[in-house]
Structure formats: C-alpha cells, structure tokens
Write a protein that holds these residues in place. Structure first.
Motif, short mmCIF file in Angstrom:
data_model
loop_
_atom_site.label_atom_id
_atom_site.label_comp_id
_atom_site.label_asym_id
_atom_site.label_seq_id
_atom_site.Cartn_x
_atom_site.Cartn_y
_atom_site.Cartn_z
N PRO A 148 0.84 -1.20 0.00
CA PRO A 148 0.00 0.00 0.00
C PRO A 148 0.87 1.25 0.00
CG PRO A 148 -0.71 -1.57 1.69
CD PRO A 148 0.60 -2.06 1.15
N ASP A 149 0.38 2.32 -0.62
CA ASP A 149 1.16 3.56 -0.72
C ASP A 149 1.62 4.08 0.63
OD1 ASP A 149 0.97 3.54 -3.48
OD2 ASP A 149 -0.72 4.94 -3.54
N GLU A 150 0.78 3.95 1.67
CA GLU A 150 1.17 4.50 2.97
C GLU A 150 2.34 3.73 3.58
OE1 GLU A 150 -2.27 1.67 3.86
OE2 GLU A 150 -1.90 3.23 2.37
N VAL A 151 2.47 2.46 3.29
CA VAL A 151 3.62 1.68 3.77
C VAL A 151 4.88 2.14 3.03
CG1 VAL A 151 4.64 -0.62 3.93
CG2 VAL A 151 2.22 -0.30 4.47
N ILE A 165 2.34 -7.91 5.14
CA ILE A 165 2.16 -6.47 4.85
C ILE A 165 1.80 -5.72 6.13
CG2 ILE A 165 0.69 -4.79 3.66
CD1 ILE A 165 0.75 -6.77 1.25
N GLU A 166 0.92 -6.30 6.94
CA GLU A 166 0.58 -5.66 8.22
C GLU A 166 1.80 -5.57 9.12
OE1 GLU A 166 -2.23 -3.97 8.84
OE2 GLU A 166 -2.64 -4.50 6.76
N ARG A 205 3.75 -2.45 8.43
CA ARG A 205 3.18 -1.25 9.06
C ARG A 205 3.66 -1.11 10.51
NH1 ARG A 205 -1.40 0.34 5.85
NH2 ARG A 205 -2.27 -1.44 4.72
N VAL A 206 3.53 -2.18 11.28
CA VAL A 206 3.92 -2.14 12.69
C VAL A 206 5.43 -1.93 12.82
CG1 VAL A 206 4.03 -3.47 14.85
CG2 VAL A 206 1.96 -3.56 13.42
N ALA A 207 6.20 -2.65 12.05
CA ALA A 207 7.66 -2.53 12.13
C ALA A 207 8.11 -1.11 11.83
CB ALA A 207 8.32 -3.52 11.16
N LEU A 208 7.56 -0.51 10.79
CA LEU A 208 7.94 0.87 10.43
C LEU A 208 7.52 1.86 11.50
CD1 LEU A 208 7.16 0.70 6.62
CD2 LEU A 208 9.43 0.90 7.68
N GLU A 209 6.37 1.65 12.13
CA GLU A 209 5.94 2.52 13.23
C GLU A 209 6.94 2.43 14.39
OE1 GLU A 209 2.02 1.48 14.54
OE2 GLU A 209 1.12 1.95 12.58
#
Length: 170
Positions: free
Chosen positions: A10-13, A153-154, A157-161
């Motif tokens: 996804p673009d936000e990732v 993919i989820e 998101r968590v890892a980048l946060e």
C-alpha cells in the motif's frame, strides 16, 4: 517510492518506509532487522528506497530456531522454553541483532504468518525494537487468519511505526 515491492505494498507503507529512512539518515542512525515470519521482507523494503537505503546496515533472516540461535546468539533452550513466537524471543532477537551488527537500531519480528500448529494462533506476531542505550520496546499483534501475504504487509506497518518511534526518540 520503493522499486521492487511497490506493486504489492500500500502507498502509505511505501511512504512510511521512505520517511523512516530519511529520518534515520538525517540523524546518522543505522538500522538492522531480525526477521522470522516476514522472511526478509522488511530488509528488502528498507533497501529498496533509492537515495536513503545506505542507512540500512544489515538484516538477519532467522526463520528456524537454529538460525535464531546461531546468528543472534540466543540460547536454544531459551527459545524452546519461551517458544519461538513470544515476547521474550522477539526481544532477544532485537538485542542479538544489535550485538551482531554495527546498527544503532534493530527491529525483530517473529510470528505465525499463516496457519499455525495445533494450539497456535494464526496471525500472532511479536515485534521488538532495540536501540543502543534504551529499553527494548515490544508489541504484540493479532492479525488473524488473513493469509501469509496480508499478515506480512501488516507486519511492515507495525515494524515501520516502531522504527520511526526509535529513530525519533532523543
């Protein structure tokens, strides 16, 4: 924008990866990963952003118990006692990745991306983020039985946060 993973992310990732890398680069912080259920996807993502990927120091794909022990210095009996998918092992993986690299920050991921064994929860993932001189952060996620790809993919998101929080911390 990432190059090789962009068709599936996804673009936000994609934007989050760039932001994390740019901030780490500006603060002269290097990153390492220790991945199990994501199979190196986070390392791939962090090396795929042109112009700022040099902040990535190295990645460890430690899918098996033996790999966790040999590459990250975790005692085999510790993994057996706690379980490979546990808070304790995720934290040990992050700390081990810091010790086995020259990175300032290490993010570890261990979990069940797909169907788990009897009594195990599909989509259960533990994350840990270690930064030199700081307490190691932990998160537990319950993504459910949504499939291997969507869980991974989820996880991004968590890892980048978590990396973003560690990079921005004073």
């Amino acid at each position: 924008m990432t190059e090789t993973l962009s068709p599936v992310l996804p673009d936000e990732v994609d934007r989050a990866a760039r932001a994390v890398l740019e901030t780490a680069c500006a603060r002269k912080l290097s990153l390492a990963t220790a991945e199990s259920c994501t199979g190196g996807m986070l390392a791939s993502l962090l090396t795929d952003v042109e112009g700022v990927s040099a902040t990535f120091e190295r990645g460890f794909v430690t899918y098996s118990v033996d790999a966790k022990c040999e590459l990250l210095g975790i005692a085999h009996d510790f993994v057996e006692r706690c379980g490979a998918v546990s808070r304790e092992v995720a934290v040990a993986m992050a700390i081990g990745a810091l010790a086995a690299s020259r990175a300032d920050i290490a993010l570890a991921i261990t979990g069940f991306a797909g169907p788990a064994g009897p009594g195990d929860e599909p989509g259960l993932v533990h994350f840990a983020c270690a930064r030199k001189g700081r307490d190691t952060a932990h998160r537990e996620a319950h993504f459910g039985d949504i499939g291997r790809g969507p869980v991974r993919i989820e996880c991004m998101r968590v890892a980048l946060e978590m990396i973003a929080e560690a990079v921005k911390g004073n």
